[in-house]
Design an enzyme around this catalytic site. Sequence first.
Site, short mmCIF file in Angstrom:
data_model
loop_
_atom_site.label_atom_id
_atom_site.label_comp_id
_atom_site.label_asym_id
_atom_site.label_seq_id
_atom_site.Cartn_x
_atom_site.Cartn_y
_atom_site.Cartn_z
N GLU A 108 37.41 -80.80 22.45
CA GLU A 108 36.51 -79.69 22.14
C GLU A 108 37.25 -78.50 21.54
O GLU A 108 36.66 -77.71 20.80
CB GLU A 108 35.82 -79.21 23.44
N HIS A 118 35.24 -92.52 32.92
CA HIS A 118 34.67 -91.37 32.21
C HIS A 118 33.23 -91.66 31.78
O HIS A 118 32.75 -91.10 30.78
CB HIS A 118 35.48 -90.99 30.95
N LYS A 146 35.46 -80.42 44.02
CA LYS A 146 34.83 -79.60 42.99
C LYS A 146 33.33 -79.65 43.24
O LYS A 146 32.80 -80.70 43.62
CB LYS A 146 35.09 -80.19 41.59
N ASN A 168 32.35 -83.52 43.65
CA ASN A 168 33.39 -84.42 43.17
C ASN A 168 34.58 -84.27 44.11
O ASN A 168 35.32 -83.29 44.04
CB ASN A 168 33.76 -84.02 41.74
N GLU A 228 29.69 -83.30 32.40
CA GLU A 228 29.59 -84.38 33.39
C GLU A 228 28.76 -83.96 34.59
O GLU A 228 27.98 -84.74 35.12
CB GLU A 228 31.00 -84.78 33.84
N ASN A 255 42.73 -84.21 30.59
CA ASN A 255 44.00 -84.66 31.16
C ASN A 255 44.05 -86.18 31.15
O ASN A 255 45.05 -86.79 30.85
CB ASN A 255 44.17 -84.10 32.58
N ILE A 298 40.74 -81.15 25.20
CA ILE A 298 41.49 -81.24 23.94
C ILE A 298 40.52 -81.50 22.78
O ILE A 298 40.58 -80.83 21.74
CB ILE A 298 42.55 -82.37 24.02
N ARG A 355 30.04 -87.72 42.46
CA ARG A 355 30.80 -88.52 41.48
C ARG A 355 31.61 -89.55 42.26
O ARG A 355 32.36 -89.20 43.17
CB ARG A 355 31.75 -87.61 40.70
N ARG A 388 49.85 -89.80 31.93
CA ARG A 388 49.77 -91.27 32.00
C ARG A 388 50.19 -91.88 30.67
O ARG A 388 49.83 -91.38 29.60
CB ARG A 388 48.34 -91.71 32.32
N LEU A 397 38.89 -86.46 25.52
CA LEU A 397 40.31 -86.10 25.59
C LEU A 397 40.51 -84.92 26.52
O LEU A 397 40.34 -83.75 26.13
CB LEU A 397 40.83 -85.76 24.19
#
Length: 404
Positions: free
Chosen positions: A325, A173, A16, A9, A379, A202, A323, A84, A232, A200
């Site tokens: 999870e 996503h 990453k 990614n 992902e 960043n 968030i 990705r 955002r 949920l």
Amino acid sequence: MKAPILVINCGSSSIKFALVDQPPGAPRISGIAERLGSHDACLKLEEEHGNRRDISLPRATHALALKTILDHLGDQRPVGIGHRVVHGGERFTCATLLDDTVVRTIRQTVSLAPLHNPANLDGITATRRLFEHLPQVAVFDTAFHQTLPAHAYRYAIPEDLYQRHGIRRYGFHGSSHAYVSERLAEVSERGHGGWLIAHLGNGCSATAVWEGESQDTSMGMTPLEGLVMGTRSGDVDPGLHLHLARQLGMSLESIDLLLNQKSGLLGVSGLTNDMRELEQAAGAGHPGATLAIEVFCYRLAKTLAGLACALPRVDGIAFTGGIGENSSLIRARTLGHLKALGVHLDSAANSALARGSEGAIHDASESGSPEIRVIPTDEEGYIASQTRALITRLALADRSEEAV
Ligand code: ADP
């Protein structure tokens, strides 16, 4: 060796990566190369059994960082590479084997994702040079949402802008929503059916999925539309841009910066974009943090209720991402606004669910009410399995052609 796939990614100053086995479990080696191009560029590796290592790579380019990652794979050679790619436009509806033509076509979508696709393409170019012999596959964030009907993806603006310039809603996503949707079909007795999925992290987005296909989603032409996110704004009045330009004399660039990097949880709280810190600050009575959490949850609930229109029925709601999870507070506050959907949260199960683990948190005694589940996203595992499936299929196709 379980036919590992290297998942990459590439961002503008970071890469990453993860080496993922079949079946996907914890990656055998993963990490991130950060601040590429700067004097303090660094590669952070996490090997099996939790061993961590930091390697300084001053002024490293993407290509050098990839070469260093390759060196650290040792004899754990991947059988393929999955990239990705943020935006696939309308052209890419599924994972696609990379060749020169596909790379050229991805280049044509750069105008739709000027912040993300150029970096993805740099990574693809460098990786194709380094791993010439390996099949490489692009997995697009937008692909899962290519099943949206026109009434969900079209903006109410003149058609010409769609036909000639591709201006429409695409959604993002996709790998996360697709993974969670597949996992829901495995773990829920209700199977595929109708699900509202809230990713949920960043970045935040919610998707309505029917029988495993995306029907509508909260992000649009760019990942700025929809929910309140870390930095955002999500949805604002489209007239706001004009107002900021005319009344406050702001430039397009500063409006872009304001809405993408200074808004959301950070902007409302005036404190931070990190939900953990916000929860602590709100607990200590910080009014900005308290309001940021409330705006976040209310807007999420309102979006989920709106997305229910895309489904014949709501079988359940699923939470994922850092968030979704980990935060029982955000789940409870959001669901508190969704009584109209008939949800019944099992508050004890919600609070007791271990951070980052999978579980059902609805009150099962309320038969017929929507299930509520927490599904940790994967992902990288999804990109690896899409990559593996495609190269396996293509290898089979080659063999059957030989047989003919
Ligand atoms: P990214 O979109 O960058 O992958 P993540 O999915 O890791 O991000 O999500 C990051 C968010 O998750 C941050 O706001 C972080 O504060 C939040 N988060 C992580 N753990 C918790 C927790 N235990 N409680 C509340 N929020 C958490």
